[in-house]
Design a protein around this motif. Structure first.
Motif, mmCIF file in Angstrom:
data_model
loop_
_atom_site.group_PDB
_atom_site.id
_atom_site.type_symbol
_atom_site.label_atom_id
_atom_site.label_comp_id
_atom_site.label_asym_id
_atom_site.label_seq_id
_atom_site.Cartn_x
_atom_site.Cartn_y
_atom_site.Cartn_z
ATOM 1 N N GLU A 1 51.321 -18.492 29.547
ATOM 2 C CA GLU A 1 50.938 -18.863 30.906
ATOM 3 C C GLU A 1 51.482 -20.234 31.300
ATOM 4 O O GLU A 1 50.857 -20.990 32.062
ATOM 5 C CB GLU A 1 49.408 -18.819 31.077
ATOM 6 C CG GLU A 1 48.821 -17.425 30.923
ATOM 7 C CD GLU A 1 47.343 -17.386 31.262
ATOM 8 O OE1 GLU A 1 46.757 -18.470 31.475
ATOM 9 O OE2 GLU A 1 46.784 -16.284 31.312
ATOM 10 N N GLY A 2 52.662 -20.567 30.781
ATOM 11 C CA GLY A 2 53.330 -21.804 31.160
ATOM 12 C C GLY A 2 54.038 -21.665 32.506
ATOM 13 O O GLY A 2 53.899 -20.662 33.209
ATOM 14 N N GLN A 3 54.831 -22.663 32.833
ATOM 15 C CA GLN A 3 55.501 -22.666 34.139
ATOM 16 C C GLN A 3 56.488 -21.516 34.280
ATOM 17 O O GLN A 3 56.627 -20.951 35.362
ATOM 18 C CB GLN A 3 56.208 -24.009 34.348
ATOM 19 C CG GLN A 3 55.257 -25.182 34.548
ATOM 20 C CD GLN A 3 55.981 -26.448 34.976
ATOM 21 O OE1 GLN A 3 57.069 -26.399 35.534
ATOM 22 N NE2 GLN A 3 55.381 -27.600 34.691
ATOM 23 N N LEU A 4 57.183 -21.185 33.185
ATOM 24 C CA LEU A 4 58.123 -20.067 33.258
ATOM 25 C C LEU A 4 57.390 -18.753 33.494
ATOM 26 O O LEU A 4 57.836 -17.912 34.291
ATOM 27 C CB LEU A 4 58.936 -19.984 31.966
ATOM 28 C CG LEU A 4 60.012 -18.892 31.937
ATOM 29 C CD1 LEU A 4 61.049 -19.115 33.026
ATOM 30 C CD2 LEU A 4 60.697 -18.838 30.563
ATOM 31 N N PHE A 5 56.272 -18.559 32.824
ATOM 32 C CA PHE A 5 55.465 -17.358 33.001
ATOM 33 C C PHE A 5 54.964 -17.258 34.441
ATOM 34 O O PHE A 5 55.040 -16.200 35.072
ATOM 35 C CB PHE A 5 54.288 -17.381 32.021
ATOM 36 C CG PHE A 5 53.304 -16.261 32.208
ATOM 37 C CD1 PHE A 5 53.542 -15.006 31.658
ATOM 38 C CD2 PHE A 5 52.143 -16.461 32.938
ATOM 39 C CE1 PHE A 5 52.638 -13.971 31.838
ATOM 40 C CE2 PHE A 5 51.231 -15.441 33.116
ATOM 41 C CZ PHE A 5 51.480 -14.189 32.570
ATOM 42 N N LYS A 6 54.445 -18.364 34.974
ATOM 43 C CA LYS A 6 53.926 -18.357 36.336
ATOM 44 C C LYS A 6 55.041 -18.138 37.360
ATOM 45 O O LYS A 6 54.855 -17.434 38.356
ATOM 46 C CB LYS A 6 53.205 -19.681 36.618
ATOM 47 C CG LYS A 6 51.945 -19.861 35.798
ATOM 48 C CD LYS A 6 51.292 -21.217 36.058
ATOM 49 C CE LYS A 6 50.031 -21.390 35.231
ATOM 50 N NZ LYS A 6 49.405 -22.728 35.428
ATOM 51 N N LYS A 7 56.195 -18.734 37.099
ATOM 52 C CA LYS A 7 57.327 -18.555 38.016
ATOM 53 C C LYS A 7 57.814 -17.118 37.989
ATOM 54 O O LYS A 7 58.193 -16.561 39.031
ATOM 55 C CB LYS A 7 58.458 -19.505 37.621
ATOM 56 C CG LYS A 7 59.517 -19.661 38.695
ATOM 57 C CD LYS A 7 58.964 -20.318 39.937
ATOM 58 C CE LYS A 7 60.027 -20.516 41.003
ATOM 59 N NZ LYS A 7 59.484 -21.139 42.228
ATOM 60 N N ARG A 8 57.796 -16.498 36.809
ATOM 61 C CA ARG A 8 58.204 -15.098 36.709
ATOM 62 C C ARG A 8 57.261 -14.210 37.520
ATOM 63 O O ARG A 8 57.701 -13.294 38.224
ATOM 64 C CB ARG A 8 58.233 -14.657 35.249
ATOM 65 C CG ARG A 8 58.669 -13.201 35.078
ATOM 66 C CD ARG A 8 58.688 -12.777 33.643
ATOM 67 N NE ARG A 8 59.739 -13.429 32.886
ATOM 68 C CZ ARG A 8 59.555 -14.350 31.962
ATOM 69 N NH1 ARG A 8 58.313 -14.750 31.680
ATOM 70 N NH2 ARG A 8 60.562 -14.901 31.326
#
Length: 227
Positions: free
Chosen positions: A112-119
């Motif tokens: 649930e990091g920034q990459l996960f949220k951006k995806r």
């Protein structure tokens, strides 16, 4: 998208085991959501943006690691001339740098990091669009249940007659020229005609060639001598 129909799959498996007659009465189908999304330009654009962001974040982490390596090498080179308090200060700086890098990496690439949220932010509109198209196809085709072939449910065998992927692509305006078919077309196979014992190719139930009547040869009579 992969877990979109997992709860439905579990319900169907229960019906197949507990109530076969009821399951047979229901019309069902399946789609390949990953294949569908791979055909969508919006999804390809989202993936490209995610790859760019991920690459930039990875470069930031690599730069921080180089700074950490520089701190450590400087410490090793000057360790012999440092006092104990100075050593402790340098060691604390190195340790803090390591912790900062780890925290930053988890913030970007962790669960649930920034990459996960951006995806999620970039792909959710595409997933919603695919889901709406699947729902429309299910209503048009009167399907009670729709499986996701690319989901968690392992499908050991799928009859193409139940594949509604092309119909969903058609609903999205991305249908190919070849429409959904009841069965997969196999490759055209050329069968070599077997050779007859005489070396000529034998044909199945080929009628024998008509015999041509040979012309009758007339032998000339020898001339009769006159006395």
């Amino acid at each position: 998208m992969n877990k979109m129909f997992s709860w439905v799959a579990a319900a169907v498996l229960f019906l197949l085991v507990a109530a076969p007659q009821a399951a047979e009465a229901q019309k069902f189908g399946y789609v390949d959501s990953e294949f569908i999304m791979g055909k969508m330009p919006a999804y390809a654009q989202a993936q490209q943006e995610l790859n760019t962001l991920s690459g930039n974040w990875q470069k930031d982490i690599e730069a921080q690691k180089k700074d950490l390596d520089k701190l450590y090498r400087n410490y090793q080179a000057e360790e012999v001339v440092l006092t104990e308090p100075m050593k402790k200060k340098r060691q604390d700086e190195i340790l803090k740098k390591e912790q900062d890098i780890k925290a930053y990496s988890n913030k970007i690439f962790g669960f649930e990091g920034q990459l996960f949220k951006k995806r999620q932010e970039l792909t959710k509109p595409v997933q919603d669009q695919v889901f709406e198209a699947i729902e429309k196809v299910a209503k048009k085709k009167q399907l009670a249940i729709v499986f996701d072939k690319s989901g968690d449910l392992t499908m050991l065998y799928t009859n193409p007659v139940h594949d509604y992927t092309e119909f969903v692509l058609e609903e999205l305006g991305l249908a190919s020229e070849e429409r959904n078919q009841p069965a997969q077309k196999g490759a055209v196979r050329t069968v070599t005609t077997p050779q007859a014992p005489g070396g000529e190719a034998a044909t199945e139930e080929e009628p024998a060639p008509a015999r041509t009547k040979q012309p009758t040869r007339t032998t000339p009579r020898p001339a009769t001598r006159k006395n």
